[in-house]
Design a protein around this motif. Structure first.
Motif, PDB file in Angstrom:
ATOM      1  N   SER A 119     135.633  63.570  -2.447  1.00 21.92           N
ATOM      2  CA  SER A 119     135.353  62.239  -1.874  1.00 21.92           C
ATOM      3  C   SER A 119     136.105  62.482  -0.593  1.00 21.92           C
ATOM      4  O   SER A 119     135.748  61.537   0.506  1.00 21.92           O
ATOM      5  N   TYR A 120     137.286  62.003  -0.943  1.00 19.45           N
ATOM      6  CA  TYR A 120     138.626  62.028   0.085  1.00 19.45           C
ATOM      7  C   TYR A 120     138.845  62.754   0.816  1.00 19.45           C
ATOM      8  O   TYR A 120     139.413  62.588   1.871  1.00 19.45           O
ATOM      9  N   PHE A 121     138.325  63.905   1.050  1.00 24.13           N
ATOM     10  CA  PHE A 121     138.526  64.457   2.295  1.00 24.13           C
ATOM     11  C   PHE A 121     137.131  65.535   2.831  1.00 24.13           C
ATOM     12  O   PHE A 121     136.873  65.822   3.710  1.00 24.13           O
ATOM     13  N   ARG A 122     135.924  65.133   2.265  1.00 24.89           N
ATOM     14  CA  ARG A 122     134.359  65.633   2.270  1.00 24.89           C
ATOM     15  C   ARG A 122     133.994  64.493   3.988  1.00 24.89           C
ATOM     16  O   ARG A 122     133.592  65.082   4.615  1.00 24.89           O
ATOM     17  N   GLY A 123     134.462  63.321   3.938  1.00 20.66           N
ATOM     18  CA  GLY A 123     133.472  62.987   5.068  1.00 20.66           C
ATOM     19  C   GLY A 123     134.592  63.259   6.493  1.00 20.66           C
ATOM     20  O   GLY A 123     133.597  63.283   7.066  1.00 20.66           O
ATOM     21  N   ILE A 124     135.778  63.538   6.155  1.00 21.24           N
ATOM     22  CA  ILE A 124     136.344  64.239   7.114  1.00 21.24           C
ATOM     23  C   ILE A 124     135.940  65.889   7.871  1.00 21.24           C
ATOM     24  O   ILE A 124     135.450  66.122   8.502  1.00 21.24           O
ATOM     25  N   LEU A 125     135.624  66.140   7.150  1.00 16.52           N
ATOM     26  CA  LEU A 125     135.061  67.693   7.302  1.00 16.52           C
ATOM     27  C   LEU A 125     133.921  67.828   7.306  1.00 16.52           C
ATOM     28  O   LEU A 125     132.833  68.248   8.575  1.00 16.52           O
ATOM     29  N   THR A 126     132.704  66.700   7.016  1.00 12.83           N
ATOM     30  CA  THR A 126     131.275  66.701   8.087  1.00 12.83           C
ATOM     31  C   THR A 126     131.583  66.438   9.120  1.00 12.83           C
ATOM     32  O   THR A 126     130.168  66.512  10.092  1.00 12.83           O
ATOM     33  N   ARG A 127     132.063  66.066  10.160  1.00 15.78           N
ATOM     34  CA  ARG A 127     131.974  65.965  11.705  1.00 15.78           C
ATOM     35  C   ARG A 127     132.400  66.607  11.753  1.00 15.78           C
ATOM     36  O   ARG A 127     132.512  67.264  13.537  1.00 15.78           O
ATOM     37  N   LYS A 128     131.981  68.267  10.798  1.00 17.11           N
ATOM     38  CA  LYS A 128     131.515  70.115  11.900  1.00 17.11           C
ATOM     39  C   LYS A 128     133.012  70.598  12.602  1.00 17.11           C
ATOM     40  O   LYS A 128     132.232  71.411  13.097  1.00 17.11           O
ATOM     41  N   ASN A 129     133.955  69.668  13.107  1.00 15.24           N
ATOM     42  CA  ASN A 129     134.944  70.717  14.082  1.00 15.24           C
ATOM     43  C   ASN A 129     136.015  70.548  12.861  1.00 15.24           C
ATOM     44  O   ASN A 129     136.742  71.040  13.615  1.00 15.24           O
ATOM     45  N   LEU A 130     135.818  70.370  11.753  1.00 22.10           N
ATOM     46  CA  LEU A 130     137.362  70.999  10.648  1.00 22.10           C
ATOM     47  C   LEU A 130     136.387  71.619   9.687  1.00 22.10           C
ATOM     48  O   LEU A 130     135.445  71.250   9.156  1.00 22.10           O
ATOM     49  N   TYR A 131     137.238  72.984   9.224  1.00 22.35           N
ATOM     50  CA  TYR A 131     136.975  73.952   7.996  1.00 22.35           C
ATOM     51  C   TYR A 131     137.554  73.703   6.918  1.00 22.35           C
ATOM     52  O   TYR A 131     139.063  74.204   6.812  1.00 22.35           O
ATOM     53  N   HIS A 132     137.028  73.306   6.119  1.00 21.79           N
ATOM     54  CA  HIS A 132     137.913  74.181   4.128  1.00 21.79           C
ATOM     55  C   HIS A 132     138.737  74.509   4.128  1.00 21.79           C
ATOM     56  O   HIS A 132     137.536  75.857   4.298  1.00 21.79           O
ATOM     57  N   VAL A 133     139.554  75.647   4.626  1.00 23.49           N
ATOM     58  CA  VAL A 133     139.881  77.038   4.013  1.00 23.49           C
ATOM     59  C   VAL A 133     140.319  77.311   2.362  1.00 23.49           C
ATOM     60  O   VAL A 133     140.426  78.277   1.809  1.00 23.49           O
ATOM     61  N   ALA A 134     142.039  76.426   1.816  1.00 22.62           N
ATOM     62  CA  ALA A 134     142.153  76.368   0.543  1.00 22.62           C
ATOM     63  C   ALA A 134     143.142  75.108   0.432  1.00 22.62           C
ATOM     64  O   ALA A 134     142.901  74.131   1.041  1.00 22.62           O
ATOM     65  N   SER A 135     143.840  75.136  -0.788  1.00 29.59           N
ATOM     66  CA  SER A 135     144.012  74.306  -1.456  1.00 29.59           C
ATOM     67  C   SER A 135     144.905  74.582  -2.274  1.00 29.59           C
ATOM     68  O   SER A 135     144.878  76.071  -2.610  1.00 29.59           O
ATOM     69  N   SER A 136     146.164  73.871  -2.966  1.00 28.03           N
ATOM     70  CA  SER A 136     147.516  73.902  -3.127  1.00 28.03           C
ATOM     71  C   SER A 136     148.539  72.819  -4.146  1.00 28.03           C
ATOM     72  O   SER A 136     148.514  72.551  -2.463  1.00 28.03           O
ATOM     73  N   SER A 137     147.835  72.748  -5.300  1.00 32.26           N
ATOM     74  CA  SER A 137     149.052  71.806  -5.949  1.00 32.26           C
ATOM     75  C   SER A 137     148.599  70.407  -5.343  1.00 32.26           C
ATOM     76  O   SER A 137     149.293  69.338  -4.691  1.00 32.26           O
ATOM     77  N   GLY A 138     147.873  70.036  -4.604  1.00 35.67           N
ATOM     78  CA  GLY A 138     146.457  68.379  -4.900  1.00 35.67           C
ATOM     79  C   GLY A 138     146.924  68.687  -2.859  1.00 35.67           C
ATOM     80  O   GLY A 138     146.721  67.277  -2.743  1.00 35.67           O
ATOM     81  N   LEU A 139     147.274  69.507  -2.338  1.00 35.86           N
ATOM     82  CA  LEU A 139     147.453  70.326  -0.897  1.00 35.86           C
ATOM     83  C   LEU A 139     146.097  70.687  -0.745  1.00 35.86           C
ATOM     84  O   LEU A 139     145.460  71.746  -1.406  1.00 35.86           O
ATOM     85  N   ILE A 140     145.642  70.769   0.976  1.00 37.25           N
ATOM     86  CA  ILE A 140     144.312  70.992   1.261  1.00 37.25           C
ATOM     87  C   ILE A 140     144.720  72.181   2.742  1.00 37.25           C
ATOM     88  O   ILE A 140     145.477  71.019   3.519  1.00 37.25           O
ATOM     89  N   LEU A 141     144.063  72.837   3.198  1.00 37.13           N
ATOM     90  CA  LEU A 141     144.649  73.478   4.609  1.00 37.13           C
ATOM     91  C   LEU A 141     143.205  73.473   5.267  1.00 37.13           C
ATOM     92  O   LEU A 141     142.215  73.908   4.504  1.00 37.13           O
TER      93      LEU A 141
END
Length: 469
Positions: free
Chosen positions: A114-136
């Protein structure tokens, strides 16, 4: 009760200091409220609180902020919380299947996604990967972002120095002995070129380091031939990828490839999966996952008279000794063919999650006690289980893999928060963004990617010519 009492006093101190906006509140000065609480007692009590509470105390004054960010306080906190659980989620993209967010270390009020889903729902950002608490993430203009979603800190990574078309492979991180992120690297692939005799492969990459703020060109050699891969896992600075089962040029199917991006090596390590296609038995399903800092391989196997579950742990050894068999258990299920392994608990190596293809529910299995629990679609205060999203994902994964020759291979993303909060490593001359600034920028972008097919072909030809030379 004592901790509650002192916590109430600390809350009063915060209120007092915020009212005195123009004054500092040094803990060492005896002429204030802090004289009733010695610095040692305050430190001991604050170190027992969850990170969410500690982050609030940092805003009291500069002295407190400095003390709570010190190496001494961090070591004290980690030592006191070494046996407590941390927050984690089991994800497929932004779809969250399991979320343990109300854990003692962080005490988050909502699920991690929920901390990053709101950003990604804007359709201009795409989740690629994560590592150790960071996301790309990638935006629609092919810009790359790395962020800490809980701390709401984001970085826009500069583009590679040459206008090449790249595919983002993922994110790797370097950690200290307490699991704190020291640096990160973003890895992008420019070309994947098999040799003429189809005996090996060369991968051309761009690698960005947060320590230098510079993209470097890297060429990796692999002693086997492959043209496609999937299931990228990032762990301790190393990428693990597996070949797709439909790769017609694969010279050694059923292998895992690994490379440490913090090493000087230019070779992929080739790791055969254990028991792969044993006796040509096709009645198995498998999963590649992580637990307690190790890569784990799970396999459900139907044999005559047996329903077996096997779990291996990958070591740094080479050869036949690289996989250690941890568990081999006969499951009390009617037909193991209807069950697919999903993942292991990232913090407990004796808990595995299975999916029932026939009954459409998730099962938690304690391999040590051999207790099994059906996980219902539920939303508690500190735990989220979303069976409906899991049902859709697993149904598609199992159907798409049913025609493959080498068995279903499930790989879900485990997003695990570290034991300590630290600001996102900031590369030189790169500005830190807050969430509002990030959203403002990506909201102005076009919503569709441009067509880069012709440019992509030119880039691949350029790298292929270099490889041939």
């Amino acid at each position: 009760c004592g901790q509650v009492f002192f916590l109430q006093n600390l809350e009063a101190l915060i209120y007092y200091c915020r009212k005195k906006k123009k004054k500092e509140f040094p803990m060492e000065t005896p002429k204030n409220t802090a004289q009733y609480l010695s610095e040692a007692i305050v430190t001991e009590i604050v170190a027992r609180l969850p990170l969410r509470s500690i982050s609030r105390f940092k805003s009291v004054c500069r002295t407190w902020k400095s003390a709570l960010e010190s190496a001494y306080f961090r070591r004290l906190f980690v030592s006191l919380h070494q046996n407590t659980s941390s927050s984690w989620s089991l994800l497929a993209g932004t779809e969250e299947f399991i979320s343990m967010h109300g854990c003692e270390t962080w005490d988050l009020p909502k699920s991690i996604a929920s901390y990053f889903r709101g950003i990604l729902t804007r359709k201009n950002l795409y989740h690629v990967a994560s590592s150790s608490g960071l996301i790309l993430m990638e935006s629609s203009d092919d810009a790359t972002y790395v962020g800490n979603p809980v701390l709401q800190q984001w970085l826009r990574i500069p583009d590679p120095p040459h206008p090449t078309v790249t595919v983002v492979l993922g994110l790797v991180t370097s950690l200290d002995e307490d699991g704190v992120v020291l640096s990160f690297k973003v890895v992008k692939m420019a070309a994947l070129v098999p040799t003429r005799d189809k005996s090996s492969t060369c991968m051309f990459l761009w690698v960005y380091s947060s320590e230098t703020g510079i993209w470097t060109r890297k060429r990796l050699y692999c002693p086997i031939c492959f043209t496609s891969f999937r299931n990228t896992i990032s762990l301790n600075g190393t990428f693990y990828v597996s070949q797709t089962c439909l790769d017609g040029l694969a010279t050694q199917p059923g292998t895992l490839m690994a490379h440490d991006f913090y090493s000087e090596s230019d070779l992929w390590r080739v790791i055969p999966f254990p028991d792969h296609n044993l006796n040509h038995n096709m009645n198995f399903k498998r999963a590649l996952t992580k637990s307690r800092g190790y890569v784990m391989y799970i396999k459900t196997l139907a044999q005559e008279g047996d329903n077996l579950l096997k779990v291996w742990r990958l070591s740094n050894d080479s050869g036949d000794e690289c996989w250690k068999l941890l568990w081999e258990i006969r499951l009390p299920f009617d037909n193991i063919r209807n069950y697919a392994p999903m993942a292991m608990h990232p913090l407990e190596h004796n808990i595995v999650y299975l999916w029932s293809e026939e009954n459409h529910y998730m099962i938690s299995c304690n391999l040590q006690t051999q207790n099994y629990k059906i996980l219902r679609d539920d939303d508690h205060q500190d735990c989220l289980i979303n069976k409906s999203r899991c049902d859709k994902y697993m149904d598609e994964a199992l159907k798409s893999s049913s025609v493959q020759e080498y068995g279903v291979l499930v790989n879900l993303d485990q997003f695990v928060l570290p034991k300590w909060m630290k600001s996102l490593p900031r590369p030189p001359q790169v500005e830190m963004l807050d969430t509002a600034s990030l959203i403002s920028y990506v909201s102005s972008l076009p919503k569709e990617h441009e067509d880069y097919e012709e440019e992509e072909e030119d880039v691949e030809e350029e790298w292929e010519e270099e490889w041939k030379e």
